[in-house]
Design an enzyme around this catalytic site. Structure first.
Site, mmCIF file in Angstrom:
data_model
loop_
_atom_site.group_PDB
_atom_site.id
_atom_site.type_symbol
_atom_site.label_atom_id
_atom_site.label_comp_id
_atom_site.label_asym_id
_atom_site.label_seq_id
_atom_site.Cartn_x
_atom_site.Cartn_y
_atom_site.Cartn_z
ATOM 1 N N GLY A 159 0.816 -1.219 0.000
ATOM 2 C CA GLY A 159 0.000 0.000 0.000
ATOM 3 C C GLY A 159 0.846 1.263 0.000
ATOM 4 N N GLY A 160 0.547 2.145 0.960
ATOM 5 C CA GLY A 160 1.276 3.408 1.039
ATOM 6 C C GLY A 160 2.765 3.210 1.231
ATOM 7 N N GLY A 387 14.508 9.910 -35.145
ATOM 8 C CA GLY A 387 14.043 10.544 -33.909
ATOM 9 C C GLY A 387 15.003 10.300 -32.760
ATOM 10 C CB ALA A 388 16.968 7.356 -31.718
#
Ligand code: HXC
Length: 492
Positions: A159-160, A387-388
């Site tokens: 959880g937290g 793009g790379a």
């Protein structure tokens, strides 16, 4: 005032001098702290819950030890959850003690190290426990990018107790620890899935598949040593310079195959650029097609990002983009210059990547580099396509210095693909011309001399000159002013 801190760097893989497993919270803090430096607060705090017979279980300290300590001579806020007290679960008082550490660290501008071992929100305290986590998360976010936050996960955390680490800069996980949103018993009750703790959230899961853990340690003592090691690269806050260490010579430059289609391990190249023994790789088993980690150049910490040709040919994809993006943003937030080594054929094409959101997720790395205001040096080793090329800290994204090794290929795409597109008609008429057209494209469109002419690449350097080129560039960029505050370190 010169606030530079000089440290004596610890080795990259320190041998624990104490037993691997330490369960007691105060003993864990003692492993972290310089001798006698821990100042505790809240040791007598107790919860006020009365439901479910809790009024009869009111342990002093409420399951967490909190305070400040010195680590390597620098002040740090510390908390350690005690798994032997109510399972280390977090109620209102336990949370208030942690928020006090976070508030004090924010005011004093010092890092926070959390030693976590908790079943999450204390079920008996209901919404008071949930709100306790809300208060912690809000502070984790407010401190993000301002002071380093390091989470060391030492037991079964749920959880937290896993969401707070996920908001921090670095997560170190002991190999016997577990991290999951909900534990196996709750999973079975809700979904009827039968899964063991290791399979659900063991170190294999978070070191390899999910990438949640930046480092996996052999046990408690090793995990704490790694936290100290990480602190050696980070400033006390974004308003301080990172600590310096005595300079050291780099390793030897390995032989790298000249043919860009032959693979090699980029890590020895990194070690030939940074000071000897200073490279600390992060997330080494997750998204292995990109290597990230801390190093030092002439004693000063840097962040290194490098494509890794031995994994997926060094392509960029969803996981590698997110991995590198968060690292770039963390380094930028804390003033670490960036050294980027490029050897990539481009983004990994295909429907799996498109459906997975490579446009949205690849954009994170683009954004991170374009936003970064620390000194940034790029070296293209053998290839940078499409793009790379742009994403990997190109001149157009704001790199301060860009070097290329001789013979590197920089272009919109590899020669074979390019020729098939632009010479489609000629090849249909005469397929035997393909090799000739590929050779011509390589010579006329890919050589590093071409981007040099238009200042996209500053200089062509021999592999053996890489360390010197990077070191001199960073030395000459040391005066780049730091803005008052750059940005937070949003989870990616
Ligand atoms: C109260 C808890 C507790 C909890 C454990 N304990 N978790 N008490 N609240 N959340 C207590 C147990 O009752 C037990 O008490 C002792 O701690 C040790 O727990 P065990 O179950 O015996 O230990 P182990 O077998 O090691 O299992 C550890 C565990 C399991 C996997 C963490 O306890 C578990 O599944 N707990 C619940 C985890 C969970 O789902 N938490 C989510 C909370 S919600 P005794 O007296 O018997 O020794 C949350 C919200 C945050 O955190 C919001 C996130 C966005």
């Amino acid at each position: 005032m010169d606030s530079t801190v000089t440290i004596t760097p610890a080795g990259a893989a320190p041998a624990p001098a104490v037993p691997a497993q330490v369960r007691d919270a105060r003993d864990r803090i003692a492993l972290l702290s310089d001798d006698g430096s821990f100042q505790e607060f809240g040791s007598r705090a107790r919860h006020r819950a009365t439901a479910f017979g809790m009024e009869r279980k009111r342990p002093a300290g409420d399951g967490v030890v909190t305070g400040t300590a010195h680590v390597g001579g620098r002040a740090v806020g510390v908390f350690a959850q005690d798994p032997a007290t109510l399972g280390g679960s977090l109620g209102e008082t336990h949370a208030a003690k942690i928020t006090r550490v976070l508030d004090q660290a924010g005011r004093a501008r010092i890092p926070v190290v959390g030693l976590l071992d908790s079943g999450g929100a204390r079920i008996q305290e209901g919404v008071a426990a949930l709100d306790g986590y809300g208060e912690i998360f809000r502070r984790n976010v407010r401190l993000s990018g301002r002071v380093p936050q390091i989470s060391v996960v030492l037991g079964a955390c749920a959880g937290g107790a896993v969401y707070s680490p996920a908001l921090t800069d670095i997560v170190i996980m002991s190999q016997d620890a577990h991290m999951f949103l909900t534990g196996p018993r709750v999973v079975q009750a809700v979904t009827h899935e039968q899964v063991g703790p290791a399979e659900l959230g063991g170190a294999q899961v978070h070191g390899r598949a999910s990438g949640v853990a930046h480092l996996v340690a052999d046990g408690t003592a090793h995990a704490v040593e790694l936290a100290k090691l990480v602190l050696n690269y980070l400033p006390s806050s974004c308003w301080e310079p990172p600590p310096v260490a005595p300079p050291a010579d780099p390793g030897p430059m390995p032989d790298v195959p000249a043919n860009p289609r032959h693979t090699f391990d980029v890590r020895p190249v990194i070690k030939a650029v940074v000071d000897g023994g200073s490279f600390l790789e992060l997330q080494p088993r997750f998204a292995r097609n990109i290597v990230i980690g801390f190093g030092r150049v002439e004693g000063r910490p840097v962040g290194v990002v490098a494509n890794q040709p031995i994994s997926r040919a060094g392509t960029l994809d969803i996981d590698s983009s997110e991995k590198a993006a968060r690292f770039v943003r963390m380094c930028d937030a804390f003033g670490l210059p960036l050294v980027t080594l490029v050897d990539t054929p481009g983004f990994l094409p295909g429907s799996a990547q498109e459906r997975g959101g490579v446009i949205r997720k690849g954009a994170k790395l683009l954004y991170a580099y374009a936003e970064a205001s620390v000194p940034r040096v790029t070296v293209v080793l053998r290839k940078a396509f499409g793009g790379a090329y742009i994403v990997m800290n190109s001149r157009s994204l704001g790199a301060d210095a860009v070097f290329s090794w001789p013979g590197a290929e920089l272009a919109v795409m590899g020669a074979e693909g390019a020729v098939d597109v632009i010479h489609r008609r000629e090849l249909a008429a005469d397929p035997t011309r393909r090799d000739e057209l590929i050779a011509r494209y390589r010579a006329e469109a890919m050589a590093p001399e071409i981007p040099c002419e238009r200042l996209s690449v500053d200089e062509i350097i021999a592999p053996g000159e890489t360390r010197a080129a990077v070191a001199v560039s960073l030395r000459n960029l040391a005066g780049v002013p730091a803005p008052e505050f750059r940005h937070d370190n949003l989870p990616q």
